[in-house]
Enzyme design. Structure first.
Site, PDB file in Angstrom:
ATOM      1  CG  ASP A   1      -2.203   0.872   0.883  1.00  0.00           C
ATOM      2  OD1 ASP A   1      -2.132   1.715  -0.040  1.00  0.00           O
ATOM      3  OD2 ASP A   1      -3.233   0.733   1.569  1.00  0.00           O
TER       4      ASP A   1
HETATM    5  C1  BGC Z   1      -5.155   3.155   0.148  1.00  0.00           C
HETATM    6  C2  BGC Z   1      -5.329   2.121  -0.935  1.00  0.00           C
HETATM    7  C3  BGC Z   1      -5.212   2.762  -2.300  1.00  0.00           C
HETATM    8  C4  BGC Z   1      -3.865   3.449  -2.383  1.00  0.00           C
HETATM    9  C5  BGC Z   1      -3.586   4.059  -3.736  1.00  0.00           C
HETATM   10  C6  BGC Z   1      -3.934   4.015  -0.073  1.00  0.00           C
HETATM   11  O1  BGC Z   1      -3.933   5.120   0.789  1.00  0.00           O
HETATM   12  O2  BGC Z   1      -5.087   2.503   1.401  1.00  0.00           O
HETATM   13  O3  BGC Z   1      -6.562   1.482  -0.780  1.00  0.00           O
HETATM   14  O4  BGC Z   1      -5.367   1.795  -3.301  1.00  0.00           O
HETATM   15  O5  BGC Z   1      -3.836   4.465  -1.402  1.00  0.00           O
HETATM   16  O6  BGC Z   1      -4.294   5.208  -3.964  1.00  0.00           O
END
Ligand code: BGC
Length: 777
Positions: free
Chosen positions: A320
Site C-alpha cells: 500500500d
Molecule cells: C489506500 C489504498 C489505495 C492506495 C492508492 C492508499 O492510501 O489505502 O486502498 O489503493 O492508497 O491510492
C-alpha cells in the site's frame, strides 16, 4: 492525509443482471477453492512455488527476459511511482517517473490516466528503454471511472453480486480505453466497525457476503479466471485488498493495530481473499495494519505461507502507499533498507510510492540480505501480469477510441443498480411509496439539492460529472407536482436559523422528503468517526419536521451504518440510500414513487449507540448471553439489547412469507461432506402482498458445540428472488463442508468438520426463526 492529498491532486489533473429471479443458490459450491474439509494441509512451507515450475503461456519468454535484465532493471520492475499531474503542486514523482521509464527502471505508475498521456509515458518505456518493457498503469477505480456507481457497501446491500459485476464491467471498459490497466479493487476487508470510514469501501460485516461480492467484482473487471480476457479492451487487472485484517482496526480508528487469533483470521478475514484468488485476481495489496505485532507488509505468514504457498497465488503483491517505508514508524524496521529487506523477503513484490527497494535493493542483494531467487520471483510475477494483460503486444491504447463521458447505457446501468441497493428501513402505515399524483412536495435537508452523492473514492468522473440530485430526481419523476426546496440546515455546523423555513415548507406541502446524512468527505479512508449520529443539527431538522404533524419520509445518505435513535421514532418512513452514485437522485426517486420496489438488505448492523460497538450479528454467545431478568448477563445497563436494525434487515412495499426449511437429509457423515457431498435446504417463498417485489431469502447456520466456539449465526446462502403478487417459488441452497466446517487456531491451517448438530435457519434477516437440524455423524 496522504490519501486526501492524492485525491485532491487526482481531481486536479482532470484527467446482465438477472432481474433478481434466482431460484437456486449454492452455498458451498460458490466457494470451490474451499471444498476440502478435514485438514486443509499445512501452510508452513514458507516457500511459494518456484517461478520456473509454473506452467503458463508466457513463462518461457519471462525467463528469457529475466536472463537479460540487470539488477537495477529488475528492481525497477518492482517500483511503482505516483503521477501527480502537470497541474499538481510540487512533490510529485512525475519527473522521476519519466526519467526512470526511459532508463528501464520503472514497473508501474499510479494515478495517471487518459489515452494520450498514458501513451506518451508508455512510449518512453517501450521505445527508449534498453529492453522496452511496458509500464503498468494503475488507478483506484473503486465504484466507477466516469460513471460512478453506488459505493461498495451499498452494492453489498443489494445482496445481488451481479450489481458489483456490472459496476466493474462498465468501469473497466471506461478505464482501459483511457490507458488504465489495473485497478486497486475490490476492497474486501470484513469489518465489525462502522466507526471505520473504510467500511464504505467494503461489503460490511460478513465474510460470506464479502466472498460473493469479491468474486463477482473480480470477474467483472477481469473476465475469466484464467486471465485470458485480460488483453481485451473491456477488461483490467483487479487487486484484492487490503491483505489482511485491516477491518479489525482497534476502535475503528484507521490504520490502527490488529491483534487477531488464527481462527478469526481464517474464518473472518481471509475467506474473501481466497475467493478472489479462486476468481483469478491478478494482484493483492498488503494492508497498513500490523497483524499480531507484525506489519502486514512484513508478514511472511499471511503473504507467503497462506497466499503464495497454500493458495498458490501466481500474481503479484503490491504494497500500500508507502506501506514498506512505514514499517520504520510501526517500530518493526530499523531503517528503510531493513524495511525493504523485510518486505521483499516476506512476499511483497512491488512497492507503491516509497522507494526503499529501489534505493537499497542492490546493496542488500550484494550483501546476501535478500535472496536472488526471491528478487527474480517478484520480477517474474510482475512480468506475468504484464504479459497476461497483453502489454508486450499492445502497449498503447487507441486515442480515438477513448471513452470521454458516461454513456447513456452506463448511466442506465448505474441507475438500475443503485435502485437495487436502497434499503427501506422503516415504513409505518405504508407512508411509502408516495403517490405520483401528490400535488405538492417539499424537499428539505442539506442533501436535498446536493451533488455530494458519489461517496468516497469516486473516480475521475466524480468531479467531472456531478450526480443527479434528489430534487432533480423527484422533479423528473413527478413533473406535475408543485415542488419546493429548503435546505434548512447545513450538513455540519450549529446554525439552526433555517429550520423555520423548512418547517414552513413542510406545512405548506402534502408531503415532505427530508434528505439528511453524511457527506462523502467523512466517509472512506482516514475518515473514522467517534460519533455516528447525523452530523451538525440535522437531527433537529428531522424532529422539527415531525412536529409539524404532516406526513414525511427520511432519506438517509451515508457511507456507513448511522445512529438514528434520536429521531427514528418520529419518522414514519426511512430509506437508507447510502452514497448512491451519479444517478443517485433518479434512483432515490424511483424508490420513493414506487417505480422500484426496494429490496436492499443491511450488510452491516445499525447500532443503537456508539457505546455498544462492536455490535455485529456474527458474534459468539458468551457464557452469559443477554437475559433481561438476570443482571449478570452480557449487556449494557443503559441500552436496549441488540442493534437498532439487524444485519440482513430491509422492508418492501409488498409482503412475503418464507416457509420452513426442508433438508434433503437430516444426517450426513463428515466423511461424505469431505468427499464433496452436500445437503440441500429448500424453502418456499411467496409474495403475499399486492405488488411485485424481490425478497432476499437468507440462510444462516449455527454450530452450537464446537472445539473453537462458533458465532451464533453465520450467513451461508442468500438468493434475491423476484415475485409477482401471489407467486411462490422454491429456493434451494446446497450446504457442503465449506459451510458447516471452520478453521481452527492451528497456524498451519486446519479446516475441520466436526460431528454434532448444525442448526439451519432460513428467513428474511439474521434473526430468522425458520429452523431445521442437520446432524453430522
Ligand atoms: C489506500 C489504498 C489505495 C492506495 C492508492 C492508499 O492510501 O489505502 O486502498 O489503493 O492508497 O491510492
Amino acid at each position: 492525509m496522504d490519501g486526501m492529498r492524492r485525491r485532491t491532486l487526482l481531481a486536479a489533473i482532470g484527467g446482465t443482471v438477472a432481474a433478481g429471479g434466482a431460484t437456486e443458490a449454492t452455498a458451498a459450491t460458490a466457494t470451490p477453492a474451499r471444498a476440502t474439509a478435514g485438514t486443509a494441509g499445512g501452510d508452513m512451507a514458507r516457500q511459494a512455488r518456484p517461478a520456473a515450475d509454473r506452467p503458463g503461456p508466457h513463462e518461457r519468454q519471462i525467463r528469457e527476459l529475466l536472463g537479460r535484465m540487470t539488477v537495477e532493471e529488475k528492481l525497477g520492475q518492482l517500483q511503482q511511482l505516483t503521477w501527480n499531474g502537470e497541474t499538481g503542486p510540487g512533490g510529485g514523482q512525475d519527473e522521476a517517473a519519466q526519467r526512470d521509464a526511459r532508463a528501464g527502471r520503472l514497473g508501474s505508475v499510479l494515478n495517471l490516466y487518459g489515452a494520450a498521456r498514458t501513451n506518451a509515458l508508455q512510449r518512453l518505456a517501450v521505445e527508449e528503454s534498453r529492453l522496452g518493457i511496458p509500464l503498468l498503469f494503475g488507478l483506484d477505480v473503486i465504484h466507477g471511472f466516469w460513471t460512478t456507481f453506488p459505493i461498495p457497501l451499498a452494492q453489498a446491500a443489494s445482496f445481488d453480486p451481479a450489481v458489483a459485476a456490472r459496476d466493474a464491467e462498465v468501469a473497466s471498459a471506461e478505464a482501459r480505453s483511457n490507458g488504465v490497466h489495473w485497478t486497486f479493487a475490490p476492497m474486501m476487508d470484513v469489518t465489525h466497525e462502522p466507526r471505520w470510514g473504510r467500511i464504505a469501501e467494503s461489503a460490511g460485516e460478513d465474510p460470506y457476503l464479502a466472498e460473493r461480492f469479491a468474486a463477482a467484482k473480480v470477474a467483472g473487471h477481469q473476465g475469466r479466471p484464467d486471465g485470458s480476457d485480460l488483453p481485451d479492451p473491456r477488461h483490467i487487472a483487479a487487486c484484492a485488498k487490503h491483505f489482511v485484517a485491516y477491518g479489525g482496526a482497534e476502535g475503528g480508528r484507521d490504520y490502527n493495530t490488529v491483534d487477531v487469533s488464527e481462527a478469526r483470521l481464517r474464518n473472518l478475514y481471509l475467506p474473501p481473499f481466497k475467493a478472489a484468488v479462486a476468481a483469478g485476481v491478478a494482484t493483492v495489496m498488503a494492508s497498513f495494519n500490523t497483524i499480531n505485532g507484525v506489519p502486514a507488509h512484513a508478514n511472511a505468514h499471511t503473504l507467503t505461507d497462506v497466499l503464495k504457498t497454500a493458495w498458490d497465488f501466481p500474481g503479484f503483491v503490491v504494497s500500500d502507499w508507502a506501506g514498506i517505508r512505514e514499517m520504520t514508524v510501526h517500530g518493526h524496521a530499523a531503517d528503510a533498507a531493513d524495511a525493504a529487506r523485510q518486505a521483499l523477503t516476506a512476499g511483497v513484490d512491488m512497492e507503491m510510492a516509497s522507494t526503499t527497494l529501489r534505493d537499497h535493493g542492490a546493496r542488500l542483494l550484494a550483501a546476501g540480505e535478500i535472496a536472488g531467487d526471491r528478487l527474480d520471483d517478484a520480477v517474474t510475477r510482475v512480468l506475468r501480469i504484464k504479459h497476461l494483460l497483453g502489454l508486450f503486444d499492445r502497449p498503447y491504447v487507441d486515442e480515438d477510441a477513448a471513452s470521454t463521458a458516461p454513456s447513456r447505457q452506463a448511466r442506465a446501468a448505474a441507475r438500475e443498480m443503485a435502485g437495487r441497493t436502497l434499503v427501506l428501513l422503516k415504513n409505518e402505515r405504508q407512508t411509502l411509496p408516495l403517490r405520483r399524483d401528490t400535488a405538492s412536495i417539499a424537499v428539505v435537508g442539506p442533501f436535498g439539492d446536493s451533488t455530494d452523492l458519489q461517496g468516497t473514492w469516486a473516480g475521475p468522473g466524480g468531479t467531472k460529472f456531478p450526480a443527479t440530485t434528489v430534487l432533480a430526481g423527484i422533479t423528473a419523476a413527478v413533473p406535475a407536482a408543485r415542488i419546493s426546496h429548503v435546505r434548512g440546515v447545513a450538513a455540519d455546523g450549529t446554525d439552526t436559523s433555517g429550520i423555520a423555513a423548512a418547517t414552513a415548507a413542510a406545512r405548506a406541502a402534502a408531503v415532505t422528503v427530508v434528505v439528511v446524512g453524511e457527506p462523502s468527505a467523512i466517509s472512506g479512508e482516514a475518515a473514522s468517526r467517534s460519533d455516528l449520529r447525523l452530523p451538525g443539527v440535522q437531527a433537529q431538522l428531522v424532529r422539527a419536521v415531525a412536529e409539524t404533524g404532516k406526513p414525511f419520509v427520511v432519506v438517509l445518505i451515508g457511507g456507513r451504518p448511522l445512529v438514528v435513535a434520536e429521531w427514528l421514532r418520529a419518522a414514519p418512513a426511512v430509506v437508507m440510500a447510502w452514497h448512491p452514485g451519479i444517478e443517485g437522485g433518479h434512483a432515490i426517486a424511483d424508490v420513493l414513487f414506487g417505480a422500484v420496489n426496494p429490496a436492499g438488505r443491511l450488510p452491516a448492523s445499525f447500532p443503537r449507540a456508539v457505546g455498544q460497538l462492536p455490535i455485529h450479528y456474527n458474534h459468539e454467545n458468551t457464557g452469559r448471553p443477554y437475559d433481561p431478568d438476570n443482571k449478570y448477563t452480557s449487556k449494557y445497563l443503559d441500552l436496549a439489547d441488540g442493534p437498532q436494525f439487524p444485519f440482513g434487515h430491509g422492508l418492501s412495499y409488498t409482503t412475503f412469507e418464507i416457509g420452513a426449511p426442508r433438508l434433503s437429509t437430516d444426517r450426513i457423515s463428515a466423511d461424505d461432506l469431505r468427499a464433496g457431498r452436500g445437503v440441500d435446504v429448500t424453502v418456499t417463498v411467496r409474495n403475499t402482498g399486492g405488488r411485485p417485489g424481490d425478497e432476499v431469502v437468507q440462510l444462516y447456520l449455527r454450530d452450537p458445540v464446537a472445539s473453537v466456539v462458533q458465532p451464533v449465526r453465520r450467513l451461508r446462502g442468500f438468493a434475491r428472488v423476484a415475485l409477482r403478487p401471489a407467486e411462490s417459488r422454491p429456493v434451494r441452497f446446497r450446504l457442503g463442508a465449506a459451510d458447516v466446517g471452520f478453521w481452527t487456531n492451528d497456524s498451519a491451517g486446519r479446516f475441520v468438520v466436526e460431528k454434532g448438530d448444525i442448526e439451519v435457519y432460513v428467513g428474511a434477516d439474521s434473526t430468522a426463526s425458520g429452523k431445521a437440524l442437520l446432524r453430522i455423524t
